[in-house]
Write a protein that holds these residues in place. Structure first.
Motif, PDB file in Angstrom:
ATOM      1  N   HIS A 105       0.010  16.443 -29.374  1.00 46.88           N
ATOM      2  CA  HIS A 105       1.264  16.774 -28.682  1.00 46.88           C
ATOM      3  C   HIS A 105       2.440  16.104 -29.377  1.00 46.88           C
ATOM      4  CE1 HIS A 105       4.152  17.508 -25.513  1.00 46.88           C
ATOM      5  NE2 HIS A 105       4.375  16.201 -25.403  1.00 46.88           N
ATOM      6  N   ALA A 106       2.272  14.839 -29.724  1.00 43.98           N
ATOM      7  CA  ALA A 106       3.308  14.087 -30.443  1.00 43.98           C
ATOM      8  C   ALA A 106       2.598  12.974 -31.213  1.00 43.98           C
ATOM      9  CB  ALA A 106       4.335  13.505 -29.477  1.00 43.98           C
ATOM     10  N   SER A 107       3.282  12.419 -32.211  1.00 47.99           N
ATOM     11  CA  SER A 107       2.681  11.347 -32.998  1.00 47.99           C
ATOM     12  C   SER A 107       3.771  10.448 -33.567  1.00 47.99           C
ATOM     13  CB  SER A 107       1.830  11.922 -34.138  1.00 47.99           C
ATOM     14  OG  SER A 107       2.655  12.617 -35.057  1.00 47.99           O
ATOM     15  N   PHE A 108       3.360   9.250 -33.961  1.00 44.91           N
ATOM     16  CA  PHE A 108       4.282   8.365 -34.671  1.00 44.91           C
ATOM     17  C   PHE A 108       3.491   7.509 -35.652  1.00 44.91           C
ATOM     18  CE2 PHE A 108       3.188   6.048 -30.775  1.00 44.91           C
ATOM     19  CZ  PHE A 108       2.828   4.788 -31.252  1.00 44.91           C
ATOM     20  N   LEU A 109       4.190   6.990 -36.657  1.00 39.66           N
ATOM     21  CA  LEU A 109       3.558   6.200 -37.708  1.00 39.66           C
ATOM     22  C   LEU A 109       3.829   4.713 -37.493  1.00 39.66           C
ATOM     23  CD1 LEU A 109       4.398   8.250 -40.945  1.00 39.66           C
ATOM     24  CD2 LEU A 109       2.513   8.562 -39.333  1.00 39.66           C
ATOM     25  N   SER A 110       2.847   3.904 -37.843  1.00 36.22           N
ATOM     26  CA  SER A 110       3.012   2.450 -37.845  1.00 36.22           C
ATOM     27  C   SER A 110       2.195   1.885 -38.996  1.00 36.22           C
ATOM     28  CB  SER A 110       2.562   1.856 -36.514  1.00 36.22           C
ATOM     29  OG  SER A 110       1.183   2.075 -36.317  1.00 36.22           O
ATOM     30  N   ARG A 111       2.496   0.623 -39.359  1.00 35.64           N
ATOM     31  CA  ARG A 111       1.775   0.026 -40.485  1.00 35.64           C
ATOM     32  C   ARG A 111       1.886  -1.494 -40.382  1.00 35.64           C
ATOM     33  NH1 ARG A 111       4.023   2.434 -45.579  1.00 35.64           N
ATOM     34  NH2 ARG A 111       5.751   1.000 -45.170  1.00 35.64           N
ATOM     35  N   ASN A 112       0.765  -2.159 -40.647  1.00 39.09           N
ATOM     36  CA  ASN A 112       0.777  -3.614 -40.757  1.00 39.09           C
ATOM     37  C   ASN A 112       1.033  -3.966 -42.218  1.00 39.09           C
ATOM     38  OD1 ASN A 112       0.092  -3.755 -38.040  1.00 39.09           O
ATOM     39  ND2 ASN A 112      -2.090  -3.903 -38.458  1.00 39.09           N
ATOM     40  N   ASP A 113       2.244  -4.454 -42.515  1.00 37.42           N
ATOM     41  CA  ASP A 113       2.628  -4.694 -43.909  1.00 37.42           C
ATOM     42  C   ASP A 113       2.187  -6.051 -44.425  1.00 37.42           C
ATOM     43  OD1 ASP A 113       3.792  -2.231 -44.337  1.00 37.42           O
ATOM     44  OD2 ASP A 113       5.689  -2.848 -43.451  1.00 37.42           O
ATOM     45  N   GLY A 114       1.715  -6.929 -43.555  1.00 38.30           N
ATOM     46  CA  GLY A 114       1.177  -8.201 -44.030  1.00 38.30           C
ATOM     47  C   GLY A 114       1.890  -9.411 -43.475  1.00 38.30           C
ATOM     48  N   TYR A 115       1.554 -10.569 -44.065  1.00 40.16           N
ATOM     49  CA  TYR A 115       2.080 -11.859 -43.625  1.00 40.16           C
ATOM     50  C   TYR A 115       2.871 -12.515 -44.743  1.00 40.16           C
ATOM     51  CZ  TYR A 115      -1.048 -11.697 -39.591  1.00 40.16           C
ATOM     52  OH  TYR A 115      -1.684 -11.343 -38.415  1.00 40.16           O
ATOM     53  N   ALA A 116       3.782 -13.400 -44.334  1.00 42.60           N
ATOM     54  CA  ALA A 116       4.523 -14.210 -45.307  1.00 42.60           C
ATOM     55  C   ALA A 116       4.806 -15.561 -44.661  1.00 42.60           C
ATOM     56  CB  ALA A 116       5.824 -13.523 -45.702  1.00 42.60           C
ATOM     57  N   LEU A 117       4.866 -16.613 -45.472  1.00 43.06           N
ATOM     58  CA  LEU A 117       5.182 -17.942 -44.945  1.00 43.06           C
ATOM     59  C   LEU A 117       6.612 -17.956 -44.425  1.00 43.06           C
ATOM     60  CD1 LEU A 117       3.553 -20.290 -47.611  1.00 43.06           C
ATOM     61  CD2 LEU A 117       2.975 -20.167 -45.177  1.00 43.06           C
ATOM     62  N   GLU A 144      -6.696 -21.570 -44.504  1.00 45.75           N
ATOM     63  CA  GLU A 144      -6.451 -20.190 -44.944  1.00 45.75           C
ATOM     64  C   GLU A 144      -5.207 -20.175 -45.809  1.00 45.75           C
ATOM     65  OE1 GLU A 144      -4.002 -17.653 -41.960  1.00 45.75           O
ATOM     66  OE2 GLU A 144      -5.640 -18.515 -40.779  1.00 45.75           O
ATOM     67  N   THR A 145      -5.014 -19.056 -46.506  1.00 44.28           N
ATOM     68  CA  THR A 145      -3.855 -18.926 -47.383  1.00 44.28           C
ATOM     69  C   THR A 145      -3.384 -17.472 -47.389  1.00 44.28           C
ATOM     70  OG1 THR A 145      -3.002 -19.404 -49.599  1.00 44.28           O
ATOM     71  CG2 THR A 145      -5.218 -18.456 -49.458  1.00 44.28           C
ATOM     72  N   ILE A 146      -2.222 -17.237 -48.009  1.00 47.16           N
ATOM     73  CA  ILE A 146      -1.704 -15.873 -48.198  1.00 47.16           C
ATOM     74  C   ILE A 146      -1.993 -15.455 -49.639  1.00 47.16           C
ATOM     75  CG2 ILE A 146       0.306 -14.368 -48.127  1.00 47.16           C
ATOM     76  CD1 ILE A 146      -0.334 -15.432 -45.420  1.00 47.16           C
ATOM     77  N   ALA A 147      -2.717 -14.344 -49.794  1.00 47.91           N
ATOM     78  CA  ALA A 147      -3.117 -13.891 -51.133  1.00 47.91           C
ATOM     79  C   ALA A 147      -2.488 -12.542 -51.465  1.00 47.91           C
ATOM     80  CB  ALA A 147      -4.640 -13.785 -51.209  1.00 47.91           C
ATOM     81  N   GLU A 148      -2.512 -12.213 -52.746  1.00 47.22           N
ATOM     82  CA  GLU A 148      -1.995 -10.933 -53.265  1.00 47.22           C
ATOM     83  C   GLU A 148      -0.574 -10.674 -52.779  1.00 47.22           C
ATOM     84  OE1 GLU A 148      -4.690  -7.773 -52.402  1.00 47.22           O
ATOM     85  OE2 GLU A 148      -6.446  -8.869 -53.094  1.00 47.22           O
ATOM     86  N   THR A 149       0.279 -11.653 -52.985  1.00 48.73           N
ATOM     87  CA  THR A 149       1.645 -11.552 -52.475  1.00 48.73           C
ATOM     88  C   THR A 149       2.535 -10.718 -53.397  1.00 48.73           C
ATOM     89  OG1 THR A 149       2.256 -13.607 -53.593  1.00 48.73           O
ATOM     90  CG2 THR A 149       1.485 -13.772 -51.313  1.00 48.73           C
ATOM     91  N   ALA A 150       3.552 -10.130 -52.771  1.00 52.16           N
ATOM     92  CA  ALA A 150       4.578  -9.385 -53.508  1.00 52.16           C
ATOM     93  C   ALA A 150       5.920  -9.692 -52.850  1.00 52.16           C
ATOM     94  CB  ALA A 150       4.294  -7.889 -53.470  1.00 52.16           C
TER      95      ALA A 150
END
Length: 866
Positions: free
Chosen positions: A80-92, A188-194
């Motif tokens: 009937h309807a839809s929407f987009l979302s995304r988990n883009d990640g974490y940053a310090l 833990e740590t943050i990896a593959e950062t951009a």
């Protein structure tokens, strides 16, 4: 209108008291039916609104899909309807003062998502491009980092990675996973950062869907549909919400090449549409609903039937006279149906109005209670649908018709001679009114006369007893139904019994003192300081829980040469809480016990969800006796050896858990002890394995959390207030509904019993006057009436309690398709019920006799019993 119907109306007018009591009983019954249908619709509407406010309006989510897959999902016939979302990640988050929340978590939505998801803007505007964000105000109020609208924010965005040696590299860390720590240090740590740069365009309230223990402050960005390599989650609002939603979504995911692990359903919203993929849970809900609806219908029919049965009895001479002048069976039968129609014509509109008004008033009262005590943002409003009103009308008409049917048939069979002689109700023989000699020995002549009176007026006696039996059945059935749902709720939600847990990954004495000081904070209503260590032990096959024994016998589980491996969570309570806990479970203080090696209390209950059946099961955790000892050890994973720890002695067993302790799963137990014993057990070598926590209940858990974090940033605060809110919300609403229903049923029962007894007493005026005229004293007369009340109560309990046990067991049996626990008889409810029955009967008798005592003996003897 024919002459018979006119005479029926005239009869209703002449017997105003009985007519009004009947109308009152039917009004309450109709109000109850209207309330049930409207309450169901209203509560479901509240739950839907609250779920949407907390988690957004969507039904199915397809995770991590490509641009082409997104298009196929949006073009699906059920979308009937839809929407987009995304988990883009974490940053310090540079400068964060909260060591337990060192990150920001970036969540992106498209335009439709920002409208459908609960995002509440406080300042500025929502993002319109992928390089724009809005920040949660919690970053400043809790993290101590201040930003302004218009500022630029540069972040190194990546994924959280667990750095513990035994970590699963495949497991993705999400917002629902708290910060991983070991010995007070982040593991833990943050990896593959951009590097990404954003412009801050607005400020929002802290999102409702962000857990209090999550390690990242939520910031929201924008998903651009025009991205070349677009990948996002698609949340869908479906057209037709029914049980086929699960199969259809699975088939769609399969057709676009999406694994089912990337398919998620909004279960918290779907369940309020009556849709769940748990077949056992559906069976349980429908079975319970069928039982309780059957009880409602049977109770209403029985109670209204009594009113019409009394009416036919009173009108018997009148109906006989009609028969003598040519009235047919059909006319006599229809006169009773017409009486029911007149009663329905008056009662159904008034009942529906009363039911809706009652619900409206109830909602006004409990809205503030729910909003204040439980923090629910949505209002509970009366939702009236044409279907609910039509259903209430049809059910009410069906109830009244069924209630009048038997009296109508009886009326049609009354002959003129029997009716005029009044011989159809009282047909005596010496055998029928014979009483046991024991009655006279126990209760005297007054008791014997009272019992003979009941036997002589057997029909009215049985009608009254039947009313009482129905009252007992309804009260015990509905109260047990409520208790069963509460028990099921506790099993499915793990019985959360605290608001906040403040913990350390150590049992260091200095830090434990810091934890203890938190108990003195303002806003703390109750608290307990605990130290805990996880250990292991072995039991024999015969001592293992029944599921283990079954698995061993069937070959599904191999028996180790040392026995069946178990884990033990050893927990200490501070001195005051341990003393209170020991008193609560009826155990002696350890100081009162003979000197034993490391005494502990065994919580011998395990709760788990069976993987095959999907049932929530409660069972005995282990078969051990008081006085038995457990040889505890811990496993050294680096050297792969078992190290002896200590022997502990079981000095008490219970199924009650203290605050902050959850029931163990299958293959585990909780051992509760004192702080002194715990300190003896945990040496310097094993201190790093232990941890300390303080569990709190508070009048304002969110404010208390801020106070604790401000006082000591090294402490880890785990706020479960919202989880407890949901549990208590369901229990509160359930209690309001069910006990409100009990109140309505009780009113019908009391009205009917008063009507039956007062009518019976009124018709016996002549009999009472004759007893007084031959020398029965006022004291003897009162004793006779008291014994009659006693016989009413005893006989109703004799039938009502066994029937109630049967219905309660049926309710218990219905829950066993999803939950498994021991059937327990609700003794306190039974005691309340017994006391109430004698109070109702006694009060009705006293009220009726007080009116009779005012009558003149001579006039009463001269009175015709008509």
């Amino acid at each position: 209108m024919n002459i018979v119907n006119k005479l029926t109306i005239q009869h209703l007018k002449q017997n105003k008291r009985r007519t009004l009591v009947t109308i009152f009983g039917v009004i309450i019954s109709v109000a109850m039916i209207a309330a049930v249908t409207t309450l169901g619709v209203s509560f479901l509407d509240l739950f839907k609104k609250q779920s949407i406010a907390n988690e957004g309006e969507w039904h199915v989510s397809y995770e991590n899909v490509s641009k082409e897959q997104i298009q196929e999902i949006q073009e699906d016939e059920q979308t009937h309807a839809s929407f987009l979302s995304r988990n883009d990640g974490y940053a310090l988050l540079t400068g964060s003062e909260n060591e337990n929340k060192p990150y920001v978590f970036i969540k992106s939505f498209d335009t439709a998502g920002l409208k459908n998801y609960p995002v509440h803007l406080k300042e500025g505007r929502l993002p319109e491009a992928s390089n724009e964000v809005v920040l949660s105000e919690h970053i400043e109020t809790n993290g101590g980092v201040s930003y302004q609208v218009g500022d630029e924010l540069t972040l190194q965005v990546g994924e959280r990675v667990n750095t513990l040696p035994d970590a699963d590299p495949e497991r993705e860390l999400k917002q629902t996973d708290s910060l991983i720590q070991l010995d007070g240090e982040t593991a833990e740590t943050i990896a593959e950062t951009a590097e990404q740069t954003f412009k801050i365009v607005g400020m929002i309230d802290r999102p409702e869907w962000e857990p209090t223990w999550s390690p990242g402050y939520t910031i929201i960005s924008f998903v651009d549909h025009n991205e070349a390599d677009l990948s996002a989650d698609v949340s869908v609002i479906v057209k037709d919400i029914n049980k086929d939603i699960f199969d259809h979504a699975g088939a769609l995911a399969n057709s676009i090449g999406l694994e089912k692990t990337f398919l998620r359903f909004n279960d918290s919203l779907l369940r309020y549409y009556g849709v769940t993929d748990n077949a056992n849970l559906q069976t349980t809900l429908y079975s319970l609903l069928a039982i309780i609806v059957a009880v409602i219908m049977i109770g209403s029919i029985a109670l209204i039937y009594n009113a019409f049965a009394i009416s036919v009895s009173e009108r018997s001479r009148h109906l006989g006279m009609l028969s003598s002048v040519g009235a047919t069976k059909r006319q006599k039968r229809n006169s009773v149906f017409f009486e029911g129609f007149v009663i329905a014509l008056i009662s159904i509109p008034l009942g529906i109005i009363a039911g809706l008004t009652g619900i409206w008033i109830t909602f006004l009262l409990i809205n503030d209670m729910i909003e204040g005590a439980l923090g629910i943002s949505e209002k509970l409003t009366v939702v009236i649908t044409p279907m609910s009103i039509v259903t209430a009308c049809l059910l009410s008409l069906a109830t009244i018709f069924i209630s009048t049917y038997l009296p109508a048939v009886k009326a049609s069979k009354i002959s003129a001679i029997d009716a005029i002689r009044q011989s159809q109700d009282v047909k005596l023989t010496g055998k029928k009114i014979k009483t046991p000699k024991l009655v006279r020995k126990l209760f005297g002549i007054e008791g014997e006369i009272g019992l003979k009176n009941l036997k002589r007026n057997k029909r009215r006696y049985n009608v009254t007893v039947f009313s009482l039996v129905i009252s007992i059945l309804l009260f015990l059935s509905v109260s047990y139904f409520t208790d069963s749902l509460k028990k099921s709720l506790e099993l499915s939600q793990e019985g959360i019994n605290f608001d906040i847990r403040v913990s350390l990954n150590s049992s260091n004495e200095e830090k434990s003192e810091q934890l203890a000081s938190i108990k003195e904070f303002d806003l703390v209503e109750s608290s307990v300081l605990q130290k805990q260590i996880d250990l292991n032990f072995y039991v024999t096959e015969e001592e293992a829980a029944l599921p283990f024994q079954e698995d061993i016998k069937s070959g599904l589980m191999e028996l180790d040469e040392k026995g069946v491996p178990y884990y033990a969570s050893v927990t200490s309570l501070d001195e005051k809480n341990f003393k209170d806990y020991a008193e609560q479970i009826g155990a002696k203080s350890f100081t009162d016990e003979p000197l034993k090696s490391h005494p502990v209390i065994l919580v011998n209950t395990a709760q788990y969800e069976d993987a095959e059946s999907g049932k929530f099961v409660e069972t005995e955790a282990v078969f051990k006796e008081i006085g038995d000892s457990l040889s505890l050890f811990y496993y050294d994973y680096e050297q792969s050896i078992e190290n002896e720890f200590a022997d502990v002695t079981i000095v008490a067993q219970t199924n009650v858990i203290p605050m902050g302790v959850n029931y163990g799963g299958i293959g585990g137990v909780n051992l509760i002890t004192t702080e002194a014993v715990f300190n003896e057990l945990v040496t310097t070598d094993t201190q790093e394995m232990a941890n300390s926590s303080v569990f709190l209940r508070s009048s304002d858990p969110l404010k208390l959390q801020d106070m604790i974090e401000d006082a000591d940033a090294d402490l880890y605060v785990y706020n479960l207030y919202k989880a407890r809110q949901e549990q208590e919300q369901l229990i509160l609403i359930l209690s309001v509904f069910t006990y409100g229903f009990i109140a309505l049923i009780t009113m019908i029962s009391v009205a009917n019993i008063f009507n039956t007894i007062s009518t019976s007493v009124s018709l016996r005026k002549r009999e009472f006057a004759m007893l007084k005229s031959v020398g029965m004293t006022p004291m003897g007369f009162n004793k006779m009436i008291s014994y009659e009340s006693l016989f009413y109560g005893l006989k109703s309990l004799l039938y009502g309690l066994p029937l109630s046990f049967i219905v309660m067991y049926l309710i218990y049996y219905a829950t066993t398709s999803s939950f498994e626990y021991t059937f327990e008889i609700p003794w306190m409810n039974i005691i309340y019920c017994i006391i109430s029955i004698f109070l109702i009967v006694g009060t009705a008798m006293l009220y009726s006799i007080r009116k009779v005592n005012k009558d003149n003996i001579i006039e009463s003897i001269k009175q015709e019993n008509i």
